[in-house]
Design a protein around this motif. Structure first.
Motif, PDB file in Angstrom:
ATOM      1  N   GLY A  57      44.817  51.970  47.879  1.00 55.58           N
ATOM      2  CA  GLY A  57      43.399  52.300  47.870  1.00 55.58           C
ATOM      3  C   GLY A  57      42.609  51.320  47.008  1.00 55.58           C
ATOM      4  O   GLY A  57      43.175  50.442  46.348  1.00 55.58           O
ATOM      5  N   THR A  58      41.299  51.460  47.010  1.00 55.97           N
ATOM      6  CA  THR A  58      40.433  50.532  46.269  1.00 55.97           C
ATOM      7  C   THR A  58      40.773  50.550  44.780  1.00 55.97           C
ATOM      8  O   THR A  58      40.870  51.614  44.168  1.00 55.97           O
ATOM      9  N   HIS A  59      40.974  49.351  44.213  1.00 51.62           N
ATOM     10  CA  HIS A  59      41.343  49.224  42.800  1.00 51.62           C
ATOM     11  C   HIS A  59      40.782  47.917  42.265  1.00 51.62           C
ATOM     12  O   HIS A  59      40.538  46.978  43.019  1.00 51.62           O
ATOM     13  N   PRO A  60      40.570  47.832  40.951  1.00 55.31           N
ATOM     14  CA  PRO A  60      39.910  46.652  40.371  1.00 55.31           C
ATOM     15  C   PRO A  60      40.875  45.587  39.861  1.00 55.31           C
ATOM     16  O   PRO A  60      42.030  45.881  39.516  1.00 55.31           O
ATOM     17  N   HIS A  61      40.385  44.360  39.801  1.00 52.93           N
ATOM     18  CA  HIS A  61      41.061  43.245  39.125  1.00 52.93           C
ATOM     19  C   HIS A  61      40.003  42.418  38.401  1.00 52.93           C
ATOM     20  O   HIS A  61      38.851  42.366  38.836  1.00 52.93           O
ATOM     21  N   ASP A  62      40.416  41.732  37.339  1.00 52.93           N
ATOM     22  CA  ASP A  62      39.539  40.730  36.747  1.00 52.93           C
ATOM     23  C   ASP A  62      40.382  39.631  36.095  1.00 52.93           C
ATOM     24  O   ASP A  62      41.540  39.858  35.718  1.00 52.93           O
ATOM     25  N   ASN A  63      39.785  38.435  36.008  1.00 48.40           N
ATOM     26  CA  ASN A  63      40.387  37.279  35.342  1.00 48.40           C
ATOM     27  C   ASN A  63      41.862  37.069  35.721  1.00 48.40           C
ATOM     28  O   ASN A  63      42.739  36.955  34.863  1.00 48.40           O
ATOM     29  N   HIS A  77      42.563  43.814  54.587  1.00 50.41           N
ATOM     30  CA  HIS A  77      41.969  43.629  53.261  1.00 50.41           C
ATOM     31  C   HIS A  77      40.482  43.951  53.336  1.00 50.41           C
ATOM     32  O   HIS A  77      39.798  43.558  54.264  1.00 50.41           O
ATOM     33  N   LYS A  78      39.999  44.647  52.312  1.00 53.14           N
ATOM     34  CA  LYS A  78      38.566  44.929  52.201  1.00 53.14           C
ATOM     35  C   LYS A  78      38.203  44.824  50.724  1.00 53.14           C
ATOM     36  O   LYS A  78      38.943  45.319  49.867  1.00 53.14           O
ATOM     37  N   ASP A  79      37.084  44.163  50.396  1.00 54.75           N
ATOM     38  CA  ASP A  79      36.755  44.002  48.980  1.00 54.75           C
ATOM     39  C   ASP A  79      35.265  44.157  48.717  1.00 54.75           C
ATOM     40  O   ASP A  79      34.442  44.230  49.634  1.00 54.75           O
ATOM     41  N   SER A  80      34.947  44.194  47.428  1.00 56.19           N
ATOM     42  CA  SER A  80      33.566  44.427  46.984  1.00 56.19           C
ATOM     43  C   SER A  80      32.678  43.201  47.171  1.00 56.19           C
ATOM     44  O   SER A  80      31.472  43.270  46.948  1.00 56.19           O
ATOM     45  N   MET A  81      33.269  42.074  47.608  1.00 57.18           N
ATOM     46  CA  MET A  81      32.464  40.893  47.945  1.00 57.18           C
ATOM     47  C   MET A  81      31.998  40.936  49.397  1.00 57.18           C
ATOM     48  O   MET A  81      31.296  40.045  49.855  1.00 57.18           O
ATOM     49  N   GLY A  82      32.450  41.960  50.132  1.00 54.65           N
ATOM     50  CA  GLY A  82      32.035  42.105  51.524  1.00 54.65           C
ATOM     51  C   GLY A  82      33.005  41.552  52.545  1.00 54.65           C
ATOM     52  O   GLY A  82      32.707  41.511  53.739  1.00 54.65           O
ATOM     53  N   ASN A  83      34.187  41.130  52.088  1.00 58.62           N
ATOM     54  CA  ASN A  83      35.192  40.601  53.015  1.00 58.62           C
ATOM     55  C   ASN A  83      36.004  41.738  53.634  1.00 58.62           C
ATOM     56  O   ASN A  83      36.489  42.616  52.926  1.00 58.62           O
ATOM     57  N   THR A  84      36.112  41.705  54.954  1.00 60.57           N
ATOM     58  CA  THR A  84      36.989  42.628  55.681  1.00 60.57           C
ATOM     59  C   THR A  84      37.835  41.772  56.601  1.00 60.57           C
ATOM     60  O   THR A  84      37.312  41.192  57.566  1.00 60.57           O
ATOM     61  N   GLU A  85      39.111  41.642  56.304  1.00 61.59           N
ATOM     62  CA  GLU A  85      39.962  40.688  57.013  1.00 61.59           C
ATOM     63  C   GLU A  85      41.324  41.293  57.325  1.00 61.59           C
ATOM     64  O   GLU A  85      41.758  42.237  56.667  1.00 61.59           O
ATOM     65  N   MET A  95      42.358  35.419  46.004  1.00 56.84           N
ATOM     66  CA  MET A  95      41.171  35.994  45.376  1.00 56.84           C
ATOM     67  C   MET A  95      41.139  35.540  43.924  1.00 56.84           C
ATOM     68  O   MET A  95      42.115  35.735  43.203  1.00 56.84           O
ATOM     69  N   SER A  96      40.047  34.909  43.537  1.00 53.21           N
ATOM     70  CA  SER A  96      39.799  34.662  42.120  1.00 53.21           C
ATOM     71  C   SER A  96      39.007  35.856  41.616  1.00 53.21           C
ATOM     72  O   SER A  96      37.840  36.018  41.967  1.00 53.21           O
ATOM     73  N   ALA A  97      39.668  36.711  40.825  1.00 56.08           N
ATOM     74  CA  ALA A  97      39.017  37.972  40.442  1.00 56.08           C
ATOM     75  C   ALA A  97      37.889  37.753  39.439  1.00 56.08           C
ATOM     76  O   ALA A  97      36.881  38.466  39.463  1.00 56.08           O
ATOM     77  N   GLY A  98      38.055  36.767  38.546  1.00 57.26           N
ATOM     78  CA  GLY A  98      36.965  36.393  37.648  1.00 57.26           C
ATOM     79  C   GLY A  98      36.337  37.556  36.910  1.00 57.26           C
ATOM     80  O   GLY A  98      37.030  38.342  36.262  1.00 57.26           O
ATOM     81  N   THR A  99      35.031  37.676  37.038  1.00 58.21           N
ATOM     82  CA  THR A  99      34.294  38.709  36.301  1.00 58.21           C
ATOM     83  C   THR A  99      34.591  40.121  36.806  1.00 58.21           C
ATOM     84  O   THR A  99      34.226  41.093  36.155  1.00 58.21           O
ATOM     85  N   ARG A 126      37.963  31.602  32.479  1.00 61.16           N
ATOM     86  CA  ARG A 126      37.700  33.043  32.492  1.00 61.16           C
ATOM     87  C   ARG A 126      36.288  33.332  33.000  1.00 61.16           C
ATOM     88  O   ARG A 126      35.383  32.513  32.893  1.00 61.16           O
ATOM     89  N   ASN A 127      36.155  34.543  33.561  1.00 62.44           N
ATOM     90  CA  ASN A 127      34.843  35.071  33.960  1.00 62.44           C
ATOM     91  C   ASN A 127      34.113  34.187  34.967  1.00 62.44           C
ATOM     92  O   ASN A 127      32.887  34.041  34.923  1.00 62.44           O
ATOM     93  N   VAL A 128      34.880  33.598  35.891  1.00 65.57           N
ATOM     94  CA  VAL A 128      34.255  32.867  37.000  1.00 65.57           C
ATOM     95  C   VAL A 128      33.670  33.876  37.993  1.00 65.57           C
ATOM     96  O   VAL A 128      34.002  35.058  37.976  1.00 65.57           O
ATOM     97  N   ASP A 129      32.786  33.378  38.855  1.00 67.31           N
ATOM     98  CA  ASP A 129      32.295  34.230  39.938  1.00 67.31           C
ATOM     99  C   ASP A 129      33.466  34.548  40.860  1.00 67.31           C
ATOM    100  O   ASP A 129      34.211  33.640  41.264  1.00 67.31           O
ATOM    101  N   PRO A 130      33.648  35.811  41.235  1.00 67.37           N
ATOM    102  CA  PRO A 130      34.740  36.154  42.137  1.00 67.37           C
ATOM    103  C   PRO A 130      34.622  35.383  43.460  1.00 67.37           C
ATOM    104  O   PRO A 130      33.508  35.112  43.933  1.00 67.37           O
ATOM    105  N   ARG A 131      35.761  35.022  44.022  1.00 70.29           N
ATOM    106  CA  ARG A 131      35.753  34.304  45.296  1.00 70.29           C
ATOM    107  C   ARG A 131      36.945  34.725  46.127  1.00 70.29           C
ATOM    108  O   ARG A 131      37.966  35.198  45.611  1.00 70.29           O
TER     109      ARG A 131
END
Length: 238
Positions: A57-63, A77-85, A95-99, A126-131
Motif C-alpha cells: 500500500g501507499t508508503h513514504p520514502h525520503d533521501n 506503480h503509483k506515486d505522489s508525483m502523478g506517475n501511474t506505470e 525513484m529519487s525520493a529526495g525531499t 540530500r533533499n533533491v526534488d523527487p524524480r
C-alpha cells in the motif's frame, strides 16, 4: 588490499508474509544483522516475490535512491508525483525520493506472481526534488557481455541516480569470461547472481549468492554454467 565479503543465499534474511516472500541481503524491517547493514552506499537489496493481486500500500520514502528491477511478471506503480506505470521484466525503474515521495506497488495480475529486486542506495545529495524514471532495456545487449543499466550520468546508458554508482547486468553462456574495471577510485562492487554458477575474483557463487569486493580496481568474471548476474559498483565512502 582486496577485501572480500561473501554472502551465501541461505544467509539472507527471510520474511514470508504469504502474499510477500522477501529475502533481504541487508538488515531490513524485522530482520536485523549487525554485520549486514550495508555495503558502502548500498543499503537494501531485497529479492521479493509478490502473490497475484497483492502488493504494498501507499508508503513514504525520503533521501534514498530506489531502483526496481522486475524479474518476472508485472508491477503496477503509483506515486505522489502523478506517475501511474506498469513495469515488467526488461524494464528498470528509479525513484529519487529526495525531499519525500509516497508510492504504492502491487501485482496487477491475479493469476501470476511478480518477482523483483528492489535496491536502495544512499544519495550523494540530500533533499533533491523527487524524480521518477523508467526505461525498457534490450535484454539481448547483455548476452555474453556486460550491459550498463544505471549510472550517475543522464547521457549514459540506462537510468541515472544521484550517486557515483554504475550497475551492469550480464547473461553469460557457460565458459564465457569478462573483465570489469571499477569505475571510480574508492568504489567497490557488490555482485549478485540471479541464476547459475559464476566465479568472480576466485569466489565461486551459485544462484542468489553475492560477493562484495573492494580495495581492487578489476574483477575477473567466469560463468561456469549459463548464468545471469548483476554488478553494483558503489562508493564505499559516501
Amino acid at each position: 588490499m582486496e577485501n572480500i565479503v561473501l554472502h551465501k543465499a541461505e544467509t539472507r534474511g527471510n520474511a514470508n508474509h504469504g502474499w510477500l516472500n522477501a529475502y533481504h541481503s541487508f538488515s531490513f524491517a524485522s530482520w536485523y544483522n549487525p554485520d549486514r547493514i550495508q555495503f558502502g552506499a548500498l543499503r537494501v537489496l531485497n529479492d521479493d516475490t509478490i502473490a497475484g493481486g497483492m502488493g504494498f500500500g501507499t508508503h513514504p520514502h525520503d533521501n534514498m535512491e530506489i531502483i526496481t528491477i522486475p524479474l518476472e511478471g508485472d508491477l503496477a506503480h503509483k506515486d505522489s508525483m502523478g506517475n501511474t506505470e506498469i513495469i515488467k521484466n526488461g524494464d528498470i525503474q528509479v525513484m529519487s525520493a529526495g525531499t519525500g515521495v509516497q508510492h504504492s506497488e502491487f501485482n496487477p495480475n491475479a493469476d501470476q506472481q511478480t518477482k523483483l529486486l528492489q535496491i536502495w542506495l544512499f544519495p550523494n545529495k540530500r533533499n533533491v526534488d523527487p524524480r521518477y524514471q523508467q526505461i525498457t532495456l534490450n535484454v539481448a545487449d547483455r548476452h555474453n557481455k556486460l550491459s550498463q543499466i544505471l549510472s550517475p550520468n543522464e547521457d549514459d546508458e540506462g537510468v541515472w541516480i544521484h550517486q557515483d554508482a554504475w550497475f551492469n547486468m550480464g547473461n553469460f553462456d557457460s565458459g564465457v569470461t569478462a573483465e570489469y574495471k571499477i569505475k571510480k577510485e574508492g568504489n567497490g562492487v557488490y555482485a549478485f547472481v540471479l541464476k547459475g554458477n559464476v566465479t568472480i575474483n576466485g569466489q565461486e557463487l551459485n544462484t542468489r549468492d553475492a560477493v562484495g569486493i573492494s580495495g581492487t580496481d578489476l574483477l575477473n568474471i567466469q560463468a561456469n554454467t549459463d548464468a545471469e548476474f548483476l554488478l553494483m559498483d558503489v562508493p564505499m565512502n559516501y
